[in-house]
Design a protein around this motif. Structure first.
Motif, PDB file in Angstrom:
ATOM      1  N   THR A  21     -11.664   2.127  15.315  1.00 24.36           N
ATOM      2  CA  THR A  21     -12.457   1.164  14.545  1.00 24.36           C
ATOM      3  C   THR A  21     -11.492   0.261  13.784  1.00 24.36           C
ATOM      4  N   LEU A  22     -11.704  -1.039  13.890  1.00 27.86           N
ATOM      5  CA  LEU A  22     -10.933  -2.036  13.164  1.00 27.86           C
ATOM      6  C   LEU A  22     -11.654  -2.333  11.852  1.00 27.86           C
ATOM      7  N   VAL A  23     -10.951  -2.279  10.734  1.00 23.14           N
ATOM      8  CA  VAL A  23     -11.559  -2.482   9.422  1.00 23.14           C
ATOM      9  C   VAL A  23     -10.791  -3.584   8.685  1.00 23.14           C
ATOM     10  N   GLY A  24     -11.487  -4.611   8.247  1.00 21.42           N
ATOM     11  CA  GLY A  24     -10.852  -5.706   7.503  1.00 21.42           C
ATOM     12  C   GLY A  24     -11.855  -6.836   7.312  1.00 21.42           C
ATOM     13  N   THR A  25     -11.513  -7.828   6.550  1.00 24.73           N
ATOM     14  CA  THR A  25     -10.169  -8.125   6.099  1.00 24.73           C
ATOM     15  C   THR A  25     -10.127  -8.219   4.592  1.00 24.73           C
ATOM     16  N   THR A  26      -8.935  -8.448   4.059  1.00 28.26           N
ATOM     17  CA  THR A  26      -8.745  -8.641   2.631  1.00 28.26           C
ATOM     18  C   THR A  26      -8.460 -10.118   2.356  1.00 28.26           C
ATOM     19  N   ASP A  27      -8.430 -10.483   1.097  1.00 28.02           N
ATOM     20  CA  ASP A  27      -8.067 -11.839   0.678  1.00 28.02           C
ATOM     21  C   ASP A  27      -7.127 -11.714  -0.507  1.00 28.02           C
ATOM     22  N   GLU A  28      -5.831 -11.869  -0.248  1.00 24.80           N
ATOM     23  CA  GLU A  28      -4.823 -11.703  -1.287  1.00 24.80           C
ATOM     24  C   GLU A  28      -3.912 -12.925  -1.305  1.00 24.80           C
ATOM     25  N   ALA A  29      -3.739 -13.526  -2.460  1.00 20.16           N
ATOM     26  CA  ALA A  29      -2.898 -14.722  -2.559  1.00 20.16           C
ATOM     27  C   ALA A  29      -1.467 -14.412  -2.106  1.00 20.16           C
ATOM     28  N   TRP A  30      -0.868 -15.352  -1.383  1.00 18.32           N
ATOM     29  CA  TRP A  30       0.505 -15.220  -0.894  1.00 18.32           C
ATOM     30  C   TRP A  30       1.340 -16.306  -1.551  1.00 18.32           C
ATOM     31  N   ASP A  31       2.286 -15.912  -2.401  1.00 19.31           N
ATOM     32  CA  ASP A  31       3.083 -16.896  -3.124  1.00 19.31           C
ATOM     33  C   ASP A  31       4.533 -16.929  -2.664  1.00 19.31           C
ATOM     34  N   LYS A  32       4.825 -16.279  -1.543  1.00 24.71           N
ATOM     35  CA  LYS A  32       6.175 -16.309  -0.986  1.00 24.71           C
ATOM     36  C   LYS A  32       6.249 -17.382   0.092  1.00 24.71           C
ATOM     37  N   ALA A  33       7.444 -17.542   0.645  1.00 24.22           N
ATOM     38  CA  ALA A  33       7.592 -18.466   1.765  1.00 24.22           C
ATOM     39  C   ALA A  33       6.834 -17.926   2.972  1.00 24.22           C
ATOM     40  N   PRO A  34       6.340 -18.798   3.834  1.00 26.80           N
ATOM     41  CA  PRO A  34       5.642 -18.325   5.039  1.00 26.80           C
ATOM     42  C   PRO A  34       6.553 -17.420   5.864  1.00 26.80           C
ATOM     43  N   GLY A  35       5.957 -16.413   6.479  1.00 26.77           N
ATOM     44  CA  GLY A  35       6.732 -15.500   7.302  1.00 26.77           C
ATOM     45  C   GLY A  35       5.915 -14.274   7.640  1.00 26.77           C
ATOM     46  N   PRO A  36       6.523 -13.300   8.296  1.00 26.35           N
ATOM     47  CA  PRO A  36       5.819 -12.066   8.651  1.00 26.35           C
ATOM     48  C   PRO A  36       5.285 -11.373   7.405  1.00 26.35           C
ATOM     49  N   ALA A  37       4.107 -10.777   7.535  1.00 20.99           N
ATOM     50  CA  ALA A  37       3.459 -10.132   6.392  1.00 20.99           C
ATOM     51  C   ALA A  37       3.071  -8.706   6.758  1.00 20.99           C
ATOM     52  N   GLN A  38       2.986  -7.866   5.736  1.00 18.26           N
ATOM     53  CA  GLN A  38       2.539  -6.491   5.912  1.00 18.26           C
ATOM     54  C   GLN A  38       1.453  -6.183   4.896  1.00 18.26           C
ATOM     55  N   ILE A  39       0.615  -5.242   5.241  1.00 17.17           N
ATOM     56  CA  ILE A  39      -0.435  -4.828   4.324  1.00 17.17           C
ATOM     57  C   ILE A  39       0.182  -4.194   3.088  1.00 17.17           C
ATOM     58  N   SER A  40      -0.420  -4.453   1.932  1.00 19.21           N
ATOM     59  CA  SER A  40       0.072  -3.875   0.685  1.00 19.21           C
ATOM     60  C   SER A  40      -0.650  -2.559   0.403  1.00 19.21           C
ATOM     61  N   ALA A  41      -0.101  -1.794  -0.532  1.00 17.67           N
ATOM     62  CA  ALA A  41      -0.735  -0.533  -0.919  1.00 17.67           C
ATOM     63  C   ALA A  41      -2.122  -0.783  -1.497  1.00 17.67           C
ATOM     64  N   GLY A  42      -2.258  -1.862  -2.277  1.00 13.06           N
ATOM     65  CA  GLY A  42      -3.556  -2.180  -2.857  1.00 13.06           C
ATOM     66  C   GLY A  42      -4.593  -2.533  -1.802  1.00 13.06           C
ATOM     67  N   GLU A  43      -4.191  -3.288  -0.796  1.00 15.51           N
ATOM     68  CA  GLU A  43      -5.111  -3.635   0.283  1.00 15.51           C
ATOM     69  C   GLU A  43      -5.516  -2.395   1.067  1.00 15.51           C
ATOM     70  N   THR A  44      -4.557  -1.509   1.312  1.00 14.82           N
ATOM     71  CA  THR A  44      -4.868  -0.264   2.026  1.00 14.82           C
ATOM     72  C   THR A  44      -5.903   0.544   1.257  1.00 14.82           C
ATOM     73  N   ARG A  45      -5.702   0.690  -0.055  1.00 16.25           N
ATOM     74  CA  ARG A  45      -6.669   1.436  -0.871  1.00 16.25           C
ATOM     75  C   ARG A  45      -8.036   0.778  -0.827  1.00 16.25           C
ATOM     76  N   TYR A  46      -8.064  -0.541  -0.911  1.00 14.22           N
ATOM     77  CA  TYR A  46      -9.347  -1.255  -0.915  1.00 14.22           C
ATOM     78  C   TYR A  46     -10.126  -0.980   0.377  1.00 14.22           C
ATOM     79  N   LEU A  47      -9.453  -1.071   1.513  1.00 11.45           N
ATOM     80  CA  LEU A  47     -10.134  -0.854   2.785  1.00 11.45           C
ATOM     81  C   LEU A  47     -10.535   0.606   2.961  1.00 11.45           C
ATOM     82  N   LEU A  48      -9.685   1.545   2.555  1.00 11.56           N
ATOM     83  CA  LEU A  48     -10.049   2.963   2.642  1.00 11.56           C
ATOM     84  C   LEU A  48     -11.210   3.283   1.710  1.00 11.56           C
ATOM     85  N   ASP A  49     -11.230   2.710   0.518  1.00 12.57           N
ATOM     86  CA  ASP A  49     -12.345   2.932  -0.410  1.00 12.57           C
ATOM     87  C   ASP A  49     -13.656   2.406   0.177  1.00 12.57           C
ATOM     88  N   THR A  50     -13.587   1.275   0.873  1.00  9.40           N
ATOM     89  CA  THR A  50     -14.790   0.731   1.518  1.00  9.40           C
ATOM     90  C   THR A  50     -15.291   1.673   2.599  1.00  9.40           C
TER      91      THR A  50
END
Length: 505
Positions: free
Chosen positions: A270-299
């Motif tokens: 099962t695919l679960v998502g998505t989140t909406d988190e501001a990105w203030d770094k330069a564009p580039g590869p991204a990884q899920i954060s601990a907070g996003e992981t908790r949010y999706l698992l809590d859902t």
């Protein structure tokens, strides 16, 4: 140093860049597309993989966007029935911050403002007594609604647009970086580089479809100050063992009014998502954060009975969405609409630069049409809009009937595993004949890398779809990467390396 000329130089190999390349090439324009990495290697392969109107955008009064997207659902489904198919979405009310009447009113609009013809309409459910409620935690309110949208293999949609553009004469240059450009008497003279080789491309116009890098591309042009800006928002997903039975998806409402989807994925997950988190770094590869992981698992824990821990996550992915900056305070409220900025003023007389801000995968085809409309005055000999109803490579299934096509292919090659034929039909449609050639048995498919991946498919992807490494094949041309072992990846990289040496020799 080498040099070539074209009408249109497109920077960016995501869904918008390849969609514009396909449309332009089909109108008779000469096109060169450059992409610094692989096709769909960033935002366009990190979507929730939906062709949808965006039900929640009605809450922000985005009626034009929703209507255009709803109309596109069935257009795109008809263009590529092998990689796009209908899906029903169950919307439980058990934890909804919105009253049922409001949700039902929104779904009524959703059913009627987009010219729906083949997709079934919304219906009301009582989940406690309905098979579609199995696997859910049931609260005091078991009401739900079920509505229609479509699923898409997102990175394959990008690749197929590139394949079609190439077949119509476009040159697709992956792993090629746009370095700079300057105005000349006849248009633009751009420098691009790949593998230590610098090329000069002379173009009459430049399309900046670089997604998160749109501002960086503009920074490579002289005297160019954008009137617009992008707002970078990270969206992350997790893949977990299957949470429920059935082919339907769930649209889950949280107390903060954000939406999370739970969608059947690759058979066993099962695919679960998505989140909406501001990105203030330069564009580039991204990884899920601990907070996003908790949010999706809590859902998941709030809605489903299955106990899911962080250790159960099979795979996660994240992408940076380059949204048009409308100054919304909440990242979830930022518009998903697109803006096209065509600059052909005094500094660019006769040599326009068209920049793409925002957009969503569902509306890429209309975005491409609008981009060519913006450039029409510079290319008076170009043909008219043509992509509506024009199938993508492999999409010409007899009668558009995918199930019947699979049965026919399985009957034609009875010695090959039925599930292998099913997967190849999904990925390649009628082009399965080019993938398999005359193969009738497993021995005819070449080296077995595991997980149903054979050399004949790898060779096809290298020859026709710009695949160069294991990640291109295992996570963009397919999602076999979540099914196979590290040994498969190592064997595949070794095979590809040997193939490159043979070509170089």
């Amino acid at each position: 140093m080498t040099s070539e000329a074209c009408d249109l130089l497109i920077v960016g190999g995501g869904i918008n860049g390849t969609g514009i390349a396909r449309d332009a090439a089909g109108r008779g324009l000469s096109v060169v597309l450059v992409e610094q990495d692989d096709l769909a290697s960033h935002t366009s392969s990190a979507s929730t993989k939906l062709i949808h109107g965006g039900l929640r955008y009605l809450e922000y009064c985005e009626f034009r966007l929703v209507r255009e997207a709803l109309k596109e659902r069935e257009v795109l489904w008809g263009m590529a029935p092998h990689i796009i198919w209908p899906m029903r979405f169950v919307l439980p009310q058990s934890h909804s911050p919105r009253p049922a009447w409001m949700v039902r009113a929104g779904l009524f609009l959703y059913d009627h403002i987009g010219g729906r013809k083949r997709l079934p309409a919304t219906e009301s459910l009582r989940l406690a007594a309905d098979p579609r409620g199995r696997g859910l935690r049931h609260g005091n309110d078991d009401r739900a609604f079920e509505y229609s949208d479509c699923w898409v293999e997102d990175s394959r949609l990008v690749v197929l647009n590139a394949v079609d553009a190439h077949q119509r004469g476009a040159r697709i240059m992956t792993r090629t970086r746009f370095a700079s450009a300057r105005r000349t008497a006849t248009g633009w003279e751009a420098q691009v580089s790949s593998g230590g080789i610098t090329r000069t491309i002379r173009a009459k116009a430049i399309v900046n479809a670089a997604g998160p890098w749109v501002a960086d591309v503009l920074g490579c042009l002289p005297h160019r100050d954008s009137r617009h800006s992008v707002r970078l928002i990270k969206g992350s997903h997790i893949v977990v063992p299957r949470l429920y039975e059935g082919d339907h998806a769930f649209m889950l409402q949280n107390a903060d009014k954000r939406i999370v989807f739970a969608i059947p994925y690759e058979g066993r997950f099962t695919l679960v998502g998505t989140t909406d988190e501001a990105w203030d770094k330069a564009p580039g590869p991204a990884q899920i954060s601990a907070g996003e992981t908790r949010y999706l698992l809590d859902t998941i824990r709030q809605y489903f009975e299955a106990p899911v821990r962080e250790a159960d996550i099979v795979w996660s992915f994240a992408g940076i969405r380059p949204l048009f900056d409308d100054k919304a305070a909440d990242a979830s409220a930022v518009t998903r609409d697109y803006v096209l900025d065509c600059d052909s003023g005094s500094d660019f007389a006769g040599a326009p630069v068209l920049s793409v801000y925002g957009g969503k995968i569902t509306t890429y085809r209309k975005l491409a049409e609008h981009a060519l409309e913006e450039l029409a005055g510079h290319f008076p000999a170009a043909g008219r809009a043509w992509t509506s109803g024009a199938v993508l490579p492999g999409g010409d299934l007899p009668g558009g009937d995918f199930a019947a096509f699979v049965r026919a292919q399985q009957q034609a090659r009875p010695a090959l595993p039925a599930d292998l034929i099913q997967r190849l039909c999904r990925a390649y449609g009628t082009r399965i004949a080019e993938v398999l050639g005359d193969a009738k048995s497993l021995a005819d498919l070449g080296e077995d890398f595991g997980g149903g991946l054979y050399a004949c498919e790898v060779d096809y992807l290298v020859r026709h779809e710009w695949a160069r490494c294991a990640e291109d094949i295992l996570f963009r041309r397919s999602k076999l990467g979540i099914h196979v072992s590290a040994a498969t990846r190592a064997a595949l990289d070794a095979y590809l390396g040997t193939a490159r040496e043979r070509r170089a020799g």
